[in-house]
Design a protein around this motif. Sequence first.
Motif, PDB file in Angstrom:
ATOM      1  N   HIS A 114      52.854  -2.437  20.893  1.00 54.62           N
ATOM      2  CA  HIS A 114      52.535  -2.479  19.460  1.00 54.62           C
ATOM      3  C   HIS A 114      51.039  -2.373  19.153  1.00 54.62           C
ATOM      4  O   HIS A 114      50.600  -2.717  18.057  1.00 54.62           O
ATOM      5  N   ASP A 115      50.250  -1.865  20.119  1.00 50.67           N
ATOM      6  CA  ASP A 115      48.830  -1.625  19.865  1.00 50.67           C
ATOM      7  C   ASP A 115      48.627  -0.152  19.497  1.00 50.67           C
ATOM      8  O   ASP A 115      48.829   0.725  20.342  1.00 50.67           O
ATOM      9  N   ARG A 137      50.848  -3.277  11.768  1.00 53.34           N
ATOM     10  CA  ARG A 137      49.741  -2.964  12.671  1.00 53.34           C
ATOM     11  C   ARG A 137      49.112  -1.609  12.371  1.00 53.34           C
ATOM     12  O   ARG A 137      47.944  -1.370  12.690  1.00 53.34           O
TER      13      ARG A 137
END
Length: 661
Positions: free
Chosen positions: A120-121, A357
């Motif tokens: 999830h980066d 994000r």
Amino acid sequence: MTSSANPAPLWQPSPERVAEAQVTRFQAWAAEHHGAPADGGYEALHRWSVAELDTFWKAVTDWFDVRFSTPYARVLGERTMPGAEWFPGSTVNYAEHALRTAEDPARADTPALLHVDESHDPRPVTWAELRRQVGSLAAELRALGVRPGDRVSGYLPNIPQAVVALLATAAVGGVWTSCAPDFGARSVLDRFQQVEPVVLFTVDGYRYGGKEHDRRDTVAELRSELPTLRAVVHIPLLGTDAPEGTLEWSALTSADVAPVFEAVPFDHPLWVLYSSGTTGLPKAIVQSQGGILVEHLKQLGLHCDLGPDDRFFWYTSTGWMMWNFLVSGLLTGTTIVLYDGSPGHPDTGAQWRIAERTGATLYGTSAAYVMACRKADVHPARDFDLSRVKCVATTGSPLPPDGFRWLHDEFAGTPGGLWTASVSGGTDVCSCFAGAVPTLPVHIGELQAPCLGTDLQSWDPQGKPLVDEVGELVVTNPMPSMPIRFWNDPDGARYHDSYFDTYPGVWRHGDWITLTSRGSVIIHGRSDSTLNRQGVRMGSADIYEAVERLPEIRESLVIGVEQPDGGYWMPLFVHLAPGATLDDTLRDRIKRIIREQLSPRHVPDEVIEVPGVPHTLTGKRIEVPVKRLLQGTPLDKAVNAGSVDDLDLLRFYEDLARNRP
């Protein structure tokens, strides 16, 4: 369901939002330059867009500044369906438009792509870097002898390399086609063998659900079964060495050269998409560079209201048309979010976390995911910072009314509320027939309106238009993104039989819909698996929506089976939630809900517990093949095994039919 069922809108755009929407500005400009109605809002604009089809599409190309390398003589040559001729004489290039933002020095170093995996980066790829990689790869494809019309294939997950490969293919005038790496070898070969690719881009494996999945054996099988391949390009997603005889991705994308865009005829093939292929070889659907370019500019720019300040995230894989649609976000200068991973890893809230994000402004997902979040007690707006999300869009199946209510309630505290856009279209046109309109209200359980330039109607069996009644979804005028043909269909017979055999010259899509008197649209499910009891027709989606409200039901499947003796058997199959038991009490509750909320005629004859509901590889419930199994068709004749997510599940239904008294 009539338009008086729920007159108060769930959501209404603010006057500021209406004024700022690109479709509002487009209407004012088109009124001044092309004779569009200045008043009457979206409804008047839509009426004009289908009545003055040529003028409308000319206006779209002017508004979005489409670069024709060779100008067109007229907008529509032939108007017939199939066979409409769009912008005859002109030449364009899709990839040139997708990379246009990179030419702006102020934007060159901003992200074109944000790539996210299960960590999830987000990792950015700038416009300048995307353009450079496409330029390098396009030059290498030309050096490999790839010429306009040659097919280039990708066995790839939703990663930046897939976008680069698609755009480089389009830049040289090649024809792109892709499958996701969770497809098995047989499924991929059923698709790729039809189109005979000359280049194959492939990964060594992929990550999903926290695990690594090695695909090297599958790739070896593809290489041996695709004799037309001149080159195989290895992308080491899992870090393995390139197999013998393959080319390294990094070597093909390292040069610093500007892309050269081949000017191709407007109707030159851009890509091949595939139908789910549940009942035979998947249809190889060919769409054109120009047709997709103008349709997607209209759909993404005017309907989704996307522009340079937006971030566009749709949960999809490269085996589904929504991936191609997502890539087209680049046409509007939008940053697109590529998520490669499981929709629910490490937990059900995963997609909302990605939207947070990446700062997504338009987030698209499936109706099934929305309903799963509701059942799992996920609270997106409470638990994540989704302040940038302007719109949540859903497709894949109709979003049930409870899904609309849940999304609305979850975002009730956000300024202006949440624009919920349920959209419906198809792989066949790689676009939407009805759905998002930023200037219209949202009513529970309804798509906002038919799309611009789409002459959407609901017809009875005699071809009479219906309002506030269920009918067949038809499109009575051509759309630019309709297939130019199917691959390996030289006389066009399969294309004709797929859409035009019921109403000559009119596209019949195979969905049941209602057009309401207020202009909205309700989708009831596929018309070829319609429940028709004592002459009363109902879409399966209506049953699912009612039954799956029950916390004990994870998923359901309803089938109406015509019997040889003239009878009609209608079982409801239920996949239970963990810990639930299908006892008489639950059976009675299910039947009572259907009787009271829908129709006493559509109460199932039996409620049968099943180990699961089978889906296509793109996640749609498989209804027609199950119906065929229940009518006694052998499994190998009822379904194309390579199109199904779990063949063992279908064997369960086959056994059930065999052992039924």
